[in-house]
Scaffold this active site. Structure first.
Site, PDB file in Angstrom:
ATOM      1  N   LYS A  22       0.674  -6.038 127.166  1.00  0.00           N
ATOM      2  CA  LYS A  22       0.362  -4.648 126.823  1.00  0.00           C
ATOM      3  C   LYS A  22       0.407  -4.429 125.323  1.00  0.00           C
ATOM      4  CE  LYS A  22       3.529  -1.223 127.034  1.00  0.00           C
ATOM      5  NZ  LYS A  22       3.431  -0.208 125.958  1.00  0.00           N
ATOM      6  N   ASN A  23       1.431  -4.976 124.674  1.00  0.00           N
ATOM      7  CA  ASN A  23       1.608  -4.738 123.242  1.00  0.00           C
ATOM      8  C   ASN A  23       0.625  -5.516 122.376  1.00  0.00           C
ATOM      9  OD1 ASN A  23       3.703  -2.958 123.722  1.00  0.00           O
ATOM     10  ND2 ASN A  23       5.293  -4.520 123.550  1.00  0.00           N
ATOM     11  N   ARG A  92       1.838   6.178 122.677  1.00  0.00           N
ATOM     12  CA  ARG A  92       2.241   5.913 121.307  1.00  0.00           C
ATOM     13  C   ARG A  92       1.197   5.111 120.545  1.00  0.00           C
ATOM     14  NH1 ARG A  92       5.340   7.496 117.049  1.00  0.00           N
ATOM     15  NH2 ARG A  92       5.472   5.789 115.585  1.00  0.00           N
ATOM     16  N   CYS A 116       7.087   7.093 125.152  1.00  0.00           N
ATOM     17  CA  CYS A 116       8.449   7.230 125.665  1.00  0.00           C
ATOM     18  C   CYS A 116       9.380   7.854 124.632  1.00  0.00           C
ATOM     19  CB  CYS A 116       9.007   5.862 126.078  1.00  0.00           C
ATOM     20  SG  CYS A 116       8.242   5.180 127.553  1.00  0.00           S
ATOM     21  N   ARG A 121      10.347   7.296 115.937  1.00  0.00           N
ATOM     22  CA  ARG A 121       9.471   6.198 115.540  1.00  0.00           C
ATOM     23  C   ARG A 121       8.568   6.721 114.427  1.00  0.00           C
ATOM     24  NH1 ARG A 121       7.685   3.796 121.381  1.00  0.00           N
ATOM     25  NH2 ARG A 121       7.856   5.949 122.032  1.00  0.00           N
ATOM     26  N   PRO A 122       9.132   6.905 113.241  1.00  0.00           N
ATOM     27  CA  PRO A 122       8.384   7.541 112.158  1.00  0.00           C
ATOM     28  C   PRO A 122       7.178   6.724 111.741  1.00  0.00           C
ATOM     29  CG  PRO A 122      10.388   6.522 111.311  1.00  0.00           C
ATOM     30  CD  PRO A 122      10.472   6.454 112.812  1.00  0.00           C
ATOM     31  N   ILE A 123       6.116   7.450 111.372  1.00  0.00           N
ATOM     32  CA  ILE A 123       4.901   6.765 110.942  1.00  0.00           C
ATOM     33  C   ILE A 123       4.778   6.790 109.423  1.00  0.00           C
ATOM     34  CG2 ILE A 123       3.698   7.223 113.105  1.00  0.00           C
ATOM     35  CD1 ILE A 123       2.242   9.482 111.644  1.00  0.00           C
ATOM     36  N   ASP A 124       5.881   7.104 108.730  1.00  0.00           N
ATOM     37  CA  ASP A 124       5.823   7.135 107.272  1.00  0.00           C
ATOM     38  C   ASP A 124       5.494   5.762 106.691  1.00  0.00           C
ATOM     39  OD1 ASP A 124       8.497   6.616 108.318  1.00  0.00           O
ATOM     40  OD2 ASP A 124       9.143   6.432 106.249  1.00  0.00           O
ATOM     41  N   ASP A 305      12.682  -4.190 123.811  1.00  0.00           N
ATOM     42  CA  ASP A 305      12.034  -3.875 125.086  1.00  0.00           C
ATOM     43  C   ASP A 305      12.646  -4.621 126.268  1.00  0.00           C
ATOM     44  OD1 ASP A 305      10.356  -2.054 123.966  1.00  0.00           O
ATOM     45  OD2 ASP A 305       8.533  -3.260 124.110  1.00  0.00           O
ATOM     46  N   ILE A 327      17.010  -0.917 117.007  1.00  0.00           N
ATOM     47  CA  ILE A 327      15.635  -0.457 116.823  1.00  0.00           C
ATOM     48  C   ILE A 327      15.491   1.022 117.161  1.00  0.00           C
ATOM     49  CG2 ILE A 327      13.221  -0.841 117.425  1.00  0.00           C
ATOM     50  CD1 ILE A 327      14.466  -3.157 115.927  1.00  0.00           C
ATOM     51  N   ARG A 397       3.259   2.388 133.140  1.00  0.00           N
ATOM     52  CA  ARG A 397       2.728   2.246 131.784  1.00  0.00           C
ATOM     53  C   ARG A 397       2.701   0.778 131.339  1.00  0.00           C
ATOM     54  NH1 ARG A 397       5.846   4.482 127.707  1.00  0.00           N
ATOM     55  NH2 ARG A 397       4.091   3.820 126.420  1.00  0.00           N
TER      56      ARG A 397
END
Length: 418
Positions: A22-23, A92, A116, A121-124, A305, A327, A397
């Site tokens: 999936k990832n 996500r 989830c 989970r910052p996107i900076d 995970d 994490i 998912r």
């Protein structure tokens, strides 16, 4: 909302082959936007996250077809659209659209991604990297608006080895003239798979698997047929279930490099583990030892995970295990549900102290996220009685018809609609 009804106590036996990860599949699907010819991705799981990503591409005008386990993708006629909240709220990986949209259209407007609720989970890191490449970015209450009219190659130093940010930077640079260097890059096997996929389409990416990746821009990509790596988390999950229940299980199509840290934990718990090529066999008597300290971290450390599934297994291990989550700060949300099943777990900040009990008790529990749901199914399989696990949509998912796979391995599990 579906639920799983599980009669625990059965040992698991047999062989299972995992599908493409999936990832890996999700960023590869986004990467297809950069190519104007047909692409075939082999052995893809028809899980809900993949379906949602294909829906986004189809909304843009792409043509996608599932042929058995293969995905045929044609993005030749896609057009630019804003990826709104309706499309991003439940997945996500929609954030991967930033790099590919910029590479194809020199602009991108994407609503903040969902997924989830396991922590911030910052996107900076994504935004900082894109700015280094000359992208003008404006953040509003709901959207990230990117203007890539001046997109150029450059040297990017990520503040941390973020998998998503690394993948986004690669995709943004693939069709950008010049040489882009990404330092402090994530090293996960999924990054290597993205590199290999891009190169199979005529791209020029090197260094994936190390902390320095180089992307030499090309003018165009061509179509290809590509088989992504097997899903190491799905494979690890089935092995964890066998470790906790006892049995003899072989998992095929495994990425052994990605599973190494997980297999080391199984061995430390007292399982017999043997690998051969892309197959791994695990034998467990179900009487496991505690793990003094297990720390999650970026690859090659133990993957976050797999942390919930291992925690479920350790609830009946002999002794006290300490799990440190490095994490996602909210990854222990599933613990309360395990406590309903009789688990003895004390949480302090990002640490869980797991004291093994003689046995878990069957209960009615509810999954709140993907891997937490897998942990609850694992725990239910370890009990002696009937448990009900609500929240099947979270499990869907990342696991395709998990109840059917487990049934073939000897588990007593059924899905029931609510």
């Amino acid at each position: 909302m579906d639920k799983f009804i599980i009669m625990g106590g059965n040992r698991l036996h047999g062989k299972v082959s995992v599908q493409s990860a999936k990832n890996t599949v999700l960023p590869l699907l986004s990467c297809c936007i950069l190519c104007k010819e047909q692409i075939v991705l082999k052995n893809c799981p028809c899980i809900s996250d993949v379906k949602k990503m294909t829906e986004i591409i189809e909304r843009m005008g792409g043509k996608i077809e599932f042929c058995d386990d293969d995905l045929k993708i044609d993005c030749s006629d896609i057009h630019y659209i804003e990826i709104n909240e309706e499309l991003t709220k439940s997945i996500r990986s929609s954030v991967f659209m930033l790099g590919s949209l910029l590479g194809r259209f020199s602009r991108a407007t994407v609503a903040y991604p969902g997924g989830c609720e396991i922590g911030k989970r910052p996107i900076d890191i994504h935004i900082a990297g894109l700015k280094t490449l000359g992208v003008q970015i404006m953040e509003t209450e709901k959207f990230i608006e990117c203007d890539g009219a001046e997109l150029h190659s450059d040297k990017i130093i990520l503040s941390m080895p973020s998998v998503g940010a690394t993948e986004n930077m690669i995709m943004a640079a693939v069709l950008t003239a010049g040489v882009t260097v990404i330092e402090n890059a994530a090293k996960e096997p999924e990054i290597e798979d993205l590199q290999n996929f891009i190169n199979a389409m005529g791209g020029n990416v090197s260094g994936a698997g190390s902390d320095k990746i180089t992307v030499v821009g090309v003018k165009r990509l061509h179509g290809c047929t590509y088989t992504p790596i097997g899903d190491r988390i799905v494979g690890g999950t089935y092995l964890a279930m066998c470790a906790g229940c006892g049995g003899d299980l072989t998992v095929c199509n495994c990425d052994m490099k990605g599973l190494s840290a997980v297999l080391d934990v199984f061995k430390a718990c007292g399982c017999w583990v043997e690998t051969c090529g892309t197959e791994v066999r695990l034998i467990s008597e179900g009487n496991l030892r505690a793990i003094p300290l297990l720390r999650t971290g970026p690859f090659p450390a133990f993957p976050t995970d797999m942390q919930p599934q291992i925690c479920a297994v350790l609830t009946t291990a002999d002794g006290v295990s300490l799990i440190e989550e490095n994490i996602f700060e909210s990854r222990f949300k599933y613990v309360r549900q395990l406590e309903l099943m009789g688990a003895d777990i004390a949480i302090q900040d990002r640490r869980a102290l797991v004291t093994g009990v003689n046995a878990l008790k069957p209960s009615i529990v509810s999954a709140e996220d993907l891997r937490g749901g897998a942990a609850l199914i694992t725990a239910a399989l370890m009990t002696d009685g009937v448990s009900v696990v609500y929240g099947a949509e979270h499990v869907d998912r990342g696991y395709f018809k998990i109840e059917e796979t487990l049934t073939t391995l000897g588990a007593d599990i059924v899905r029931v609609g609510c």
